[in-house]
Write a protein that holds these residues in place. Structure first.
Motif, PDB file in Angstrom:
ATOM      1  N   GLN A 232       3.831  10.993  13.973  1.00  0.00           N
ATOM      2  CA  GLN A 232       2.681  11.756  14.444  1.00  0.00           C
ATOM      3  C   GLN A 232       1.998  11.128  15.659  1.00  0.00           C
ATOM      4  O   GLN A 232       1.040  11.706  16.190  1.00  0.00           O
ATOM      5  N   ASN A 233       2.425   9.946  16.059  1.00  0.00           N
ATOM      6  CA  ASN A 233       1.847   9.231  17.210  1.00  0.00           C
ATOM      7  C   ASN A 233       0.333   9.021  17.054  1.00  0.00           C
ATOM      8  O   ASN A 233      -0.440   9.218  17.990  1.00  0.00           O
ATOM      9  N   LYS A 234      -0.073   8.580  15.868  1.00  0.00           N
ATOM     10  CA  LYS A 234      -1.477   8.302  15.598  1.00  0.00           C
ATOM     11  C   LYS A 234      -1.593   6.882  15.062  1.00  0.00           C
ATOM     12  O   LYS A 234      -0.826   6.479  14.184  1.00  0.00           O
ATOM     13  N   ASP A 235      -2.550   6.146  15.625  1.00  0.00           N
ATOM     14  CA  ASP A 235      -2.748   4.756  15.220  1.00  0.00           C
ATOM     15  C   ASP A 235      -4.171   4.481  14.759  1.00  0.00           C
ATOM     16  O   ASP A 235      -4.628   3.342  14.789  1.00  0.00           O
ATOM     17  N   ASP A 236      -4.882   5.535  14.348  1.00  0.00           N
ATOM     18  CA  ASP A 236      -6.265   5.382  13.882  1.00  0.00           C
ATOM     19  C   ASP A 236      -6.466   6.324  12.698  1.00  0.00           C
ATOM     20  O   ASP A 236      -6.098   7.506  12.761  1.00  0.00           O
ATOM     21  N   TRP A 237      -7.057   5.798  11.620  1.00  0.00           N
ATOM     22  CA  TRP A 237      -7.285   6.634  10.439  1.00  0.00           C
ATOM     23  C   TRP A 237      -8.228   7.791  10.736  1.00  0.00           C
ATOM     24  O   TRP A 237      -8.148   8.848  10.094  1.00  0.00           O
ATOM     25  N   ALA A 238      -9.122   7.617  11.697  1.00  0.00           N
ATOM     26  CA  ALA A 238     -10.079   8.681  12.024  1.00  0.00           C
ATOM     27  C   ALA A 238      -9.394   9.895  12.654  1.00  0.00           C
ATOM     28  O   ALA A 238      -9.990  10.980  12.697  1.00  0.00           O
TER      29      ALA A 238
ATOM     30  N   SER B  21      -3.185  -1.981 -13.508  1.00  0.00           N
ATOM     31  CA  SER B  21      -2.154  -3.022 -13.549  1.00  0.00           C
ATOM     32  C   SER B  21      -1.769  -3.423 -12.135  1.00  0.00           C
ATOM     33  O   SER B  21      -2.027  -2.708 -11.156  1.00  0.00           O
ATOM     34  N   ASP B  22      -1.126  -4.583 -12.014  1.00  0.00           N
ATOM     35  CA  ASP B  22      -0.645  -5.034 -10.706  1.00  0.00           C
ATOM     36  C   ASP B  22       0.358  -4.044 -10.131  1.00  0.00           C
ATOM     37  O   ASP B  22       0.388  -3.806  -8.920  1.00  0.00           O
ATOM     38  N   HIS B  23       1.185  -3.465 -10.994  1.00  0.00           N
ATOM     39  CA  HIS B  23       2.172  -2.498 -10.521  1.00  0.00           C
ATOM     40  C   HIS B  23       1.487  -1.279  -9.908  1.00  0.00           C
ATOM     41  O   HIS B  23       1.935  -0.756  -8.875  1.00  0.00           O
ATOM     42  N   THR B  24       0.400  -0.809 -10.528  1.00  0.00           N
ATOM     43  CA  THR B  24      -0.333   0.341  -9.990  1.00  0.00           C
ATOM     44  C   THR B  24      -0.914   0.025  -8.617  1.00  0.00           C
ATOM     45  O   THR B  24      -0.833   0.843  -7.683  1.00  0.00           O
ATOM     46  N   LEU B  25      -1.494  -1.158  -8.469  1.00  0.00           N
ATOM     47  CA  LEU B  25      -2.075  -1.551  -7.185  1.00  0.00           C
ATOM     48  C   LEU B  25      -0.996  -1.689  -6.109  1.00  0.00           C
ATOM     49  O   LEU B  25      -1.204  -1.280  -4.957  1.00  0.00           O
ATOM     50  N   GLU B  26       0.147  -2.243  -6.484  1.00  0.00           N
ATOM     51  CA  GLU B  26       1.226  -2.415  -5.509  1.00  0.00           C
ATOM     52  C   GLU B  26       1.815  -1.071  -5.094  1.00  0.00           C
ATOM     53  O   GLU B  26       2.158  -0.868  -3.925  1.00  0.00           O
ATOM     54  N   THR B  27       1.934  -0.145  -6.043  1.00  0.00           N
ATOM     55  CA  THR B  27       2.455   1.183  -5.716  1.00  0.00           C
ATOM     56  C   THR B  27       1.528   1.908  -4.754  1.00  0.00           C
ATOM     57  O   THR B  27       1.983   2.593  -3.827  1.00  0.00           O
ATOM     58  N   ALA B  28       0.217   1.762  -4.961  1.00  0.00           N
ATOM     59  CA  ALA B  28      -0.744   2.394  -4.054  1.00  0.00           C
ATOM     60  C   ALA B  28      -0.624   1.828  -2.645  1.00  0.00           C
ATOM     61  O   ALA B  28      -0.666   2.572  -1.654  1.00  0.00           O
ATOM     62  N   LEU B  29      -0.473   0.513  -2.530  1.00  0.00           N
ATOM     63  CA  LEU B  29      -0.317  -0.096  -1.215  1.00  0.00           C
ATOM     64  C   LEU B  29       0.986   0.344  -0.554  1.00  0.00           C
ATOM     65  O   LEU B  29       1.037   0.531   0.670  1.00  0.00           O
ATOM     66  N   ALA B  30       2.037   0.515  -1.344  1.00  0.00           N
ATOM     67  CA  ALA B  30       3.302   0.999  -0.783  1.00  0.00           C
ATOM     68  C   ALA B  30       3.140   2.412  -0.227  1.00  0.00           C
ATOM     69  O   ALA B  30       3.694   2.746   0.830  1.00  0.00           O
ATOM     70  N   THR B  31       2.362   3.244  -0.921  1.00  0.00           N
ATOM     71  CA  THR B  31       2.108   4.602  -0.425  1.00  0.00           C
ATOM     72  C   THR B  31       1.327   4.569   0.877  1.00  0.00           C
ATOM     73  O   THR B  31       1.649   5.309   1.828  1.00  0.00           O
ATOM     74  N   MET B  32       0.299   3.710   0.951  1.00  0.00           N
ATOM     75  CA  MET B  32      -0.484   3.605   2.185  1.00  0.00           C
ATOM     76  C   MET B  32       0.358   3.035   3.322  1.00  0.00           C
ATOM     77  O   MET B  32       0.210   3.442   4.472  1.00  0.00           O
ATOM     78  N   ARG B  33       1.237   2.099   3.016  1.00  0.00           N
ATOM     79  CA  ARG B  33       2.144   1.568   4.044  1.00  0.00           C
ATOM     80  C   ARG B  33       3.046   2.670   4.585  1.00  0.00           C
ATOM     81  O   ARG B  33       3.213   2.813   5.803  1.00  0.00           O
ATOM     82  N   ASP B  34       3.609   3.467   3.678  1.00  0.00           N
ATOM     83  CA  ASP B  34       4.496   4.549   4.100  1.00  0.00           C
ATOM     84  C   ASP B  34       3.742   5.584   4.931  1.00  0.00           C
ATOM     85  O   ASP B  34       4.274   6.106   5.929  1.00  0.00           O
ATOM     86  N   LEU B  35       2.505   5.894   4.558  1.00  0.00           N
ATOM     87  CA  LEU B  35       1.715   6.850   5.327  1.00  0.00           C
ATOM     88  C   LEU B  35       1.407   6.314   6.717  1.00  0.00           C
ATOM     89  O   LEU B  35       1.512   7.045   7.718  1.00  0.00           O
ATOM     90  N   ALA B  36       1.013   5.048   6.794  1.00  0.00           N
ATOM     91  CA  ALA B  36       0.681   4.467   8.092  1.00  0.00           C
ATOM     92  C   ALA B  36       1.900   4.447   9.021  1.00  0.00           C
ATOM     93  O   ALA B  36       1.799   4.774  10.208  1.00  0.00           O
ATOM     94  N   LEU B  37       3.057   4.086   8.485  1.00  0.00           N
ATOM     95  CA  LEU B  37       4.276   4.086   9.303  1.00  0.00           C
ATOM     96  C   LEU B  37       4.660   5.505   9.720  1.00  0.00           C
ATOM     97  O   LEU B  37       5.128   5.723  10.842  1.00  0.00           O
ATOM     98  N   PHE B  38       4.450   6.466   8.822  1.00  0.00           N
ATOM     99  CA  PHE B  38       4.748   7.865   9.155  1.00  0.00           C
ATOM    100  C   PHE B  38       3.834   8.348  10.279  1.00  0.00           C
ATOM    101  O   PHE B  38       4.288   9.010  11.223  1.00  0.00           O
ATOM    102  N   LEU B  39       2.547   8.014  10.206  1.00  0.00           N
ATOM    103  CA  LEU B  39       1.603   8.433  11.241  1.00  0.00           C
ATOM    104  C   LEU B  39       1.936   7.791  12.585  1.00  0.00           C
ATOM    105  O   LEU B  39       1.826   8.434  13.637  1.00  0.00           O
ATOM    106  N   ALA B  40       2.337   6.525  12.555  1.00  0.00           N
ATOM    107  CA  ALA B  40       2.607   5.821  13.802  1.00  0.00           C
ATOM    108  C   ALA B  40       3.906   6.270  14.459  1.00  0.00           C
ATOM    109  O   ALA B  40       3.981   6.373  15.693  1.00  0.00           O
ATOM    110  N   THR B  41       4.928   6.562  13.656  1.00  0.00           N
ATOM    111  CA  THR B  41       6.238   6.881  14.218  1.00  0.00           C
ATOM    112  C   THR B  41       6.473   8.372  14.413  1.00  0.00           C
ATOM    113  O   THR B  41       7.148   8.773  15.360  1.00  0.00           O
TER     114      THR B  41
END
Length: 323
Positions: free
Chosen positions: A92-98, A70-90
């Protein structure tokens, strides 16, 4: 699209005079785009590619006639990835998935322990995609486990709280009819917000005083208090002068045929101070611990394993051996 445009769309499509618009798809695309744009710049292309891949999978599932996400499932997944990326950047000081390792993932999951299972599922899907597309060399989620006990750990209402809510919804005329209906159905009949949201006028049997809730195999008989609350909600619906078939009609749905939004249902009980899930869990815990869980599952249209979650670690005193 405003309420008048939605009313026209419903009329023309219902009478076969026009095809439905893509308004819902446009809104979903906008929500996904906003989540992707919130990801830090260097990590955004991978999340965008992940979203594109899942959208293609959704389209293939629709064409194949299987169950697409569903669209809700896809949006929830993107929200999780957004939160992870912001957590890593702020944090953990990491700006690369590798550069992400298992310790980063564990630290992120620890920020919301109750959402660990749901978040870990999304992260595993993303890093499998990233490793397949050579964005990372090692999957940091490979060795992680859910570490979640398969049992009920939520909160329930005390008897005094249940009495106060019942009195509020059955005697206080100042309470909104939608709040009273959702609350009483959850408190006395274990109805979820989705069951109350999808309840239609055609599901009500005036003679037998029963309603059909969700996927339950049999009509649910209503006690006099519940029936009175339902009649009050129907009287509120008549005041809207609408052709919407649902019992709960709002300002945004009175001109169409769609049910009330999930966002509306998530806040309809705010004034009483207790969330719908807590009220419904109270009823399910009581039923499962006083009856056979299989009977409860059959009555509610649930999987038998789902009701076992609510089985408390409790033994009746009468079943214990004497001194």
């Amino acid at each position: 699209m405003g309420s008048f445009a939605r009313a026209l769309e419903d009329f023309f499509t219902r009478n076969g005079l026009a095809l439905p618009t893509d308004q819902a798809d446009k809104l979903a695309a906008g929500r996904r785009r906003r989540r992707i744009e919130a990801v830090p710049g260097s990590m955004r292309p991978a999340v965008s590619a992940f979203d594109t891949s899942r959208m293609r999978a959704q389209d293939r599932a629709r064409r194949a006639g299987t169950r697409p996400r569903s669209d809700h499932t896809l949006e929830t997944a993107l929200a999780t990835m957004r939160d992870l990326a912001l957590f890593l950047a702020t944090k953990q000081n990491k700006d690369d998935w590798a550069l992400v390792d298992v310790h980063d993932i564990e630290a992120f999951l620890a920020t919301l322990p109750k959402a660990r299972k749901r978040r870990l599922t999304v992260l595993r899907q993303f890093f499998r995609f990233a490793r397949a597309h050579k964005l990372v060399l090692v999957d940091p989620t490979l060795t992680l486990t859910v570490k979640e006990a398969n049992g009920f750990r939520g909160r329930t209402l005390t008897l005094d709280q249940q009495r106060q809510l019942f009195q509020r919804w059955t005697t206080d005329e100042r309470v909104h009819p939608h709040e009273a209906l959702v609350g009483v159905l959850a408190l006395l009949h274990g109805a979820s917000s989705a069951e109350a949201r999808m309840l239609q006028v055609g599901d009500i049997d005036e003679v037998a005083q029963t309603v059909r809730l969700g996927k339950r195999p049999h009509p649910v008989p209503l006690d006099p208090a519940s029936w009175t609350v339902l009649q009050r909600c129907l009287a509120h619906r008549v005041a809207w002068r609408t052709d919407n078939p649902h019992v709960m009609v709002t300002k945004g749905t009175k001109a169409g045929q769609s049910p009330a939004s999930t966002a509306y249902l998530s806040h309809v009980l705010d004034d009483c101070g207790f969330p719908p899930r807590m009220i419904r869990s109270t009823r399910l815990v009581d039923l499962v611990n006083t009856m056979d869980p299989k009977l409860v599952a059959a009555a509610f249209g649930m999987d038998p394993q789902a009701t076992l979650i609510y089985l408390a670690d409790h033994v009746d005193p009468g079943r214990l051996p004497g001194p």
